[in-house]
Structures are given as structure tokens and as C-alpha cells.
Motif scaffolding. Structure first.
Motif, mmCIF file in Angstrom:
data_model
loop_
_atom_site.group_PDB
_atom_site.id
_atom_site.type_symbol
_atom_site.label_atom_id
_atom_site.label_comp_id
_atom_site.label_asym_id
_atom_site.label_seq_id
_atom_site.Cartn_x
_atom_site.Cartn_y
_atom_site.Cartn_z
ATOM 1 N N HIS A 107 0.829 -1.019 -0.085
ATOM 2 C CA HIS A 107 0.283 -0.533 0.380
ATOM 3 C C HIS A 107 0.997 1.273 0.227
ATOM 4 O O HIS A 107 0.140 2.710 0.544
ATOM 5 N N GLY A 108 1.999 0.904 -0.170
ATOM 6 C CA GLY A 108 3.234 2.354 0.069
ATOM 7 C C GLY A 108 3.481 2.614 1.352
ATOM 8 O O GLY A 108 4.835 2.571 1.309
ATOM 9 N N VAL A 109 2.390 2.899 1.808
ATOM 10 C CA VAL A 109 2.180 2.773 3.634
ATOM 11 C C VAL A 109 2.773 1.876 3.964
ATOM 12 O O VAL A 109 3.583 1.472 5.393
ATOM 13 N N SER A 110 2.927 1.132 3.825
ATOM 14 C CA SER A 110 2.717 -0.500 4.432
ATOM 15 C C SER A 110 2.442 -1.839 3.673
ATOM 16 O O SER A 110 2.281 -1.810 1.374
ATOM 17 N N GLU A 111 2.930 -2.821 4.531
ATOM 18 C CA GLU A 111 2.671 -3.999 3.493
ATOM 19 C C GLU A 111 1.804 -5.071 4.103
ATOM 20 O O GLU A 111 1.495 -5.328 5.270
ATOM 21 N N ALA A 112 0.261 -6.187 3.384
ATOM 22 C CA ALA A 112 -0.544 -6.166 4.193
ATOM 23 C C ALA A 112 -0.746 -7.642 3.401
ATOM 24 O O ALA A 112 -0.732 -8.348 2.032
ATOM 25 N N ILE A 113 -0.702 -8.993 4.613
ATOM 26 C CA ILE A 113 -1.229 -9.639 4.436
ATOM 27 C C ILE A 113 -2.443 -10.477 4.404
ATOM 28 O O ILE A 113 -2.805 -9.708 5.740
ATOM 29 N N TYR A 114 -3.471 -10.919 3.936
ATOM 30 C CA TYR A 114 -4.552 -10.441 3.791
ATOM 31 C C TYR A 114 -5.149 -12.396 4.283
ATOM 32 O O TYR A 114 -4.538 -13.552 3.075
ATOM 33 N N LEU A 115 -5.659 -12.896 5.440
ATOM 34 C CA LEU A 115 -6.170 -14.434 5.483
ATOM 35 C C LEU A 115 -7.562 -14.286 6.274
ATOM 36 O O LEU A 115 -7.978 -13.532 6.416
ATOM 37 N N ARG A 116 -7.810 -15.141 6.741
ATOM 38 C CA ARG A 116 -9.345 -15.560 7.476
ATOM 39 C C ARG A 116 -9.467 -16.692 8.570
ATOM 40 O O ARG A 116 -7.943 -17.686 8.944
ATOM 41 N N ASP A 117 -9.407 -15.806 9.970
ATOM 42 C CA ASP A 117 -9.064 -17.136 10.653
ATOM 43 C C ASP A 117 -10.587 -18.412 10.508
ATOM 44 O O ASP A 117 -11.205 -18.310 9.623
#
Length: 160
Positions: free
Chosen positions: A109-119
Motif C-alpha cells: 500500500h506504499g505506507v505498509s505491506e499487508a497480507i490478508y487471510l481468514r481465521d
């Protein structure tokens, strides 16, 4: 005049209704690495990083054995866990991959690096790290310009 939250205000913890307490503890502790700090029998548990009293609360008080919340309804979109640096984010990504948990996505995201998943209960989870503010992308006027670019997961794993 509307109230403005002080700049040093932080989100302290997330408390989730879960259908299976043991399964939820296995995910948040066994995969994401949060330590179990307190337990209330078979109904609730609290977990944290770094010895804090709790960052995550889990309970089955109203949700024991229930299915996930229906898609498209109001409620939690995701909880987000901020890791201190790229190496730590790579480490938790490695744990997620080794546990065989599928990713919903990943982004720079430029400001951050993110990984998305589900519990295990279908709750959205974001694992991310912030870049130093001096590296945040800005336009010519100095306004923040977040992006949604691909994240190189292999490079992140290599850095772990």
C-alpha cells in the motif's frame, strides 16, 4: 466543535466471538504466535504479544458451535495486527504458509505491506508492517497517496 481523538490514541485489543475456543487458540497462538495469557475455562481466553495483558480476546458466550457470520452483513471486516518490521512480517507469513492457511490477498500500500487471510471462524485478518513515515508516497502537494500494488511474497519469505 466535534471531539478529536488525541494523536497518541491506539486500538488496544480485539475481542472476537468464536465457535470453537480450542480451534481459535490454535490459530491465534499456534499460527500467529500470540501467547495465551489467561483462560476462563472452556468459554474464553486472552492472548498477547510481549507480555501485555491481552491483544486478543476470544469467547464462545454467544457463539459456541455457530457458523460464520453471513457475507454482506454489517460487522467486523477484519482485525489488523501490526508487526514491527519486514522480517517479523515474513516470519508470520512463513507460519501461515506452513499451516496451509490460504491467503485472501496481499498488497503493497506504499505506507505498509499487508497480507490478508481468514481465521477458522471466517473473520478477516490483516497481518502488516508499516514503512517509516519518511518513505510514505506523497503527491506534489505533500498529500498521502496510498496504492494497492502487488506484494512480493517470496521476497518477504526470504527476508524472514
Amino acid at each position: 466543535m466535534p471531539y478529536t481523538a488525541p494523536a497518541d490514541t491506539r486500538v488496544g485489543h480485539v475481542h472476537l466471538r468464536v465457535s470453537d475456543l480450542e480451534r481459535a487458540i490454535d490459530f491465534y497462538s499456534g499460527v500467529l504466535g500470540f501467547a495465551l495469557t489467561q483462560r476462563y475455562g472452556a468459554q474464553a481466553a486472552f492472548l498477547s504479544a510481549g507480555g501485555y495483558h491481552h491483544h486478543i480476546g476470544l469467547n464462545t458466550w454467544e457463539s459456541l458451535g455457530a457458523g460464520p457470520a453471513p457475507a454482506g452483513h454489517p460487522g467486523l471486516y477484519h482485525s489488523a495486527f501490526l508487526y514491527p518490521d519486514r522480517k517479523a512480517l515474513g516470519g508470520v507469513l512463513r507460519s501461515v504458509v506452513e499451516a496451509g492457511i490460504p491467503l485472501d490477498g496481499a498488497a503493497d500500500h506504499g505506507v505498509s505491506e499487508a497480507i490478508y487471510l481468514r481465521d477458522p471462524d471466517g473473520n478477516g485478518v490483516e497481518l502488516y508492517r508499516d514503512r517509516p513515515e519518511a518513505e510514505w508516497p506523497r503527491d506534489a502537494a505533500g498529500a498521502l497517496r496510498m496504492v494497492n500494488a502487488p506484494l512480493d511474497l517470496q521476497a518477504l519469505l526470504d527476508e524472514a
